[in-house]
Design an enzyme around this catalytic site. Sequence first.
Site, PDB file in Angstrom:
ATOM      1  N   ARG A  53     -87.206  21.304 -72.151  1.00 47.00           N
ATOM      2  CA  ARG A  53     -85.789  21.416 -71.806  1.00 47.00           C
ATOM      3  C   ARG A  53     -85.076  22.581 -72.482  1.00 47.00           C
ATOM      4  O   ARG A  53     -84.276  23.267 -71.855  1.00 47.00           O
ATOM      5  CB  ARG A  53     -85.097  20.111 -72.184  1.00 47.00           C
ATOM      6  N   GLU A  64     -82.068   6.628 -80.814  1.00 46.04           N
ATOM      7  CA  GLU A  64     -81.432   7.942 -80.905  1.00 46.04           C
ATOM      8  C   GLU A  64     -80.585   8.070 -82.170  1.00 46.04           C
ATOM      9  O   GLU A  64     -80.310   9.176 -82.629  1.00 46.04           O
ATOM     10  CB  GLU A  64     -80.567   8.203 -79.655  1.00 46.04           C
ATOM     11  N   LEU A  88     -86.811   6.937 -74.121  1.00 44.54           N
ATOM     12  CA  LEU A  88     -87.021   5.537 -73.800  1.00 44.54           C
ATOM     13  C   LEU A  88     -88.200   5.016 -74.605  1.00 44.54           C
ATOM     14  O   LEU A  88     -88.181   3.913 -75.141  1.00 44.54           O
ATOM     15  CB  LEU A  88     -87.273   5.363 -72.301  1.00 44.54           C
ATOM     16  N   GLY A 120     -81.677  -1.390 -79.771  1.00 44.67           N
ATOM     17  CA  GLY A 120     -80.990  -2.568 -80.308  1.00 44.67           C
ATOM     18  C   GLY A 120     -81.398  -3.850 -79.612  1.00 44.67           C
ATOM     19  O   GLY A 120     -81.682  -4.867 -80.265  1.00 44.67           O
TER      20      GLY A 120
END
Lengths: 249, 660
Positions: free
Chosen positions: B332, B448, B464, B47
């Site tokens: 992950r 996201e 990021l 944003g």
Amino acid sequence: MNLTLKVWRQKNKKVNGKLETYQVAGISEDMSFLEMFDVLNERLVSEGTEPIAFDHDCREGICGMCSMYINGQPHGPLQGVTTCQLHMRSFKDGDTIVVEPWRAVAFPVIKDLVVDRSSFDRIIASGGFISVNTGNAQDGNSLPIPKDDADKAFMAAACIGCGACVSACKNASAMLFVSAKVSQLALLPQGQPERQDRAMKMVAQMDAEGFGTCTNTGACAAECPKEISLENIARLNREYLGASLGSTN
Amino acid sequence: MSNKLDAKIPEGPIADKWTKYRSTVPLVNPANKRSLEIIVVGTGLAGASAAATLAEMGYKVKAFCFQDSPRRAHSIAAQGGINAAKNYQNDGDSVYRLFYDTIKGGDYRSREGNVHRLAEVSGSIIDQCVAQGVPFAREYGGLLSNRSFGGTQVQRTFYAAGQTGQQLLLGAYSGLERQVGIGNVTMYTRHEMLDVVTIDGKARGIIAKNLVTGELERHFGHSVLLCTGGYGNVFYLSTNAMGSNVTAAWKAHKKGANFANPCYTQIHPTCIPVSGDHQSKLTLMSESLRNDGRIWVPKKQNDTRLGNDIPEEERDYYLERRYPAFGNLVPRDIASRAAKERCDAGYGVGASKMAVYLDYAYAIERYGKIEANKKNMHNASKEEISEMGKAVVKEKYGNLFDMYKQITGEDPYELPMRIYPAVHYTMGGLWVDYNLMTNVPGLYALGEANFSDHGANRLGASALMQGLADGYFVIPYTIGSYLSSEIRTKAISTDHPAFAEAEKAVRERINKLLNIKGKQSPESFHKRLGKIMWDKCGMARSEKGLKEAIAEIQALKNEFWSDVRILGDADEFNPELDKAGRVADFIELGELMCVDALNRNESCGGHFREEYQTEEGEALRDDENFMYVAAWEYEGESKWNLNPEPLIYENIKIAQRSYK
């Protein structure tokens, strides 16, 4: 553990507030200070009392939102720690804990422990940036920066903008906050073109917001949860003086 | 398969798609930009970068955040780093390799076109951030430093100690505040978006609540950008900030925007374990710690000895054992499941037995020896080596180690850390096309909040990258393809009936919440929802569990709407009321996540269905039947229509993911 809390309650900025006393029981030492407030608030709701409003968000010490003045110290007794990372093992059974909002003219209370810190945003908007539009940048490695300078810039840039420095200062000065940003950018080659202008504008905005002046007592750095150094204030003074005299030396 | 959704991926070879598209996308001339208004909701990396860049281009921007300052958005908490295909380490990195790693890491459930674009712009992000004064870590020669993250075999992660997200966000925030100062952006802090306003099918504005006064405000925009982050807090306990919520995205969904792959949740392997019922959130220990730390459990079940007392030969370095090629740096989802598998089998450590060790003893010794060599100390004692090693580790990870000590009361320089997986990120989100536009014209989703780039599992240090790619380098171009046709649309008055209607609906919902006057707090409902989600739609899912979860969530919803208790009034600062609204939306989202997980009869990335696994316990995909994006269209209470978007792989050969 069982504790007595004295907490600042204030409906809004128009009315006066006062300290209310609450007893809390069965607090585990693994709880964070804010989790202890969660427990109290859940109880207050079940009793039909409005819960205590407090600012918090990331709860891992980085967003800078939490802001409790605990037993006369911003973020409580530990060094280098925000309220959200303060755990109850730092207190003893039977303790009385006084919790107030940040106290500064430039941070008016919104409700209970919540204050308005938009003055910090306005200071950044006045000059806390490098004027580079997206798309103009050259390759990131085209300009080597000595590691020592980069590290020092990073240490200054670690400021989370929580306002503890202002709250700790008897003059409610924002010098540590302003100096951290001025230092970060003054230490980097990218920050050079606007160096003088930046220091002048940010200081002017800080004054316009009603923050007090710095009298070098160092309470700000002592209470800063990110341990921003007083050296930054010295650097800001140098930058400001240099800019006032029209020289960067 | 129906194909109601058009992803609008440009034609042509993968490496040329973006360059060609960017050069041909319609432009808006500077004079017209000044009369076009854009609303940006959320001021995290996506944003803030979008708002600043669009304002620099000349658009009139209004930006909103619920926190007291745009600098507090949860991007600030990202620790480890940001990926970019710079190949500064000369270790064979390239745009193609980053593209390939991301598609493979996502278990072949993301779009080739979007991911390649992401890899292409990754380098420019680093350049832009350096120019803004982001103090990335550097080597002694003054050049940028890199480290490794999971799912890759190159060093392409740029970082600023364990505070990379903070530094990147403060960079984007400074750009945003610069535009606020100039007057190109109007910033609304402590404001929450409570509805999207659509007129003739196009997004034309929002209803926002001023959280300080409780006032409802109407804001017009020629387009609306939702940069509102993920929905991991549906699990109650997650690494997200307390305020992170799905409300803006959910309101958009109920106004027609498809919600894609809601069940794709990332459970991060290295978080500080839960310590008790009071726990309000979980804290991540950066993936970068897996660069140097080794993960292990005792070889003996229910071993009660302390970590340091267990001899080397009685330790099971299970990731190194199972995945020799990637070792502790597997992606992950794989690392998380492997930890759960060991704990469920009785090999867990600590009081709860729901933890594994992340051990730095080796790294301390290794770094200590290197330092001793550098200093020509050939007879350094064990203590000296340890001391020097600790200093190196402190420089690399000091803030993370401090945080661990603060939370657990244990010193990670002396004892192995106890860690366990926790909800961290959501790959699913609003469906968007190549332009980042949802299926509602004029309504965009960035970062996201959208679903587009990470497939079923996101690689570390890529969030990021994606947030800033979307905001700095994608939306500034792609928005032209819509706004170039809007130059004749005059600003619509907020007296328009569509605004009045939307505001009325928001007000009625607030009053309804306040008038329930039940017995239970919003927080207590949130906790109960979280437990259902974690138990039945968490790291392992099954048909039976998901069906139960759906019934339980529906019951919880009824109970919420008849027994929630919210004190205070609508026209004041009332965090309880705001929380209640968010919990109500999370409850509805939770149901859709279970519906999606139940529909996807396969295991892929972070979505693991117990019924679908290989003999070794790895995720077993079903490419024939599920190689699609599941985009869900809201059709009324507990009713959704599935619009599948097929995934087409023209450049990457799909295979079973192997990190062995």
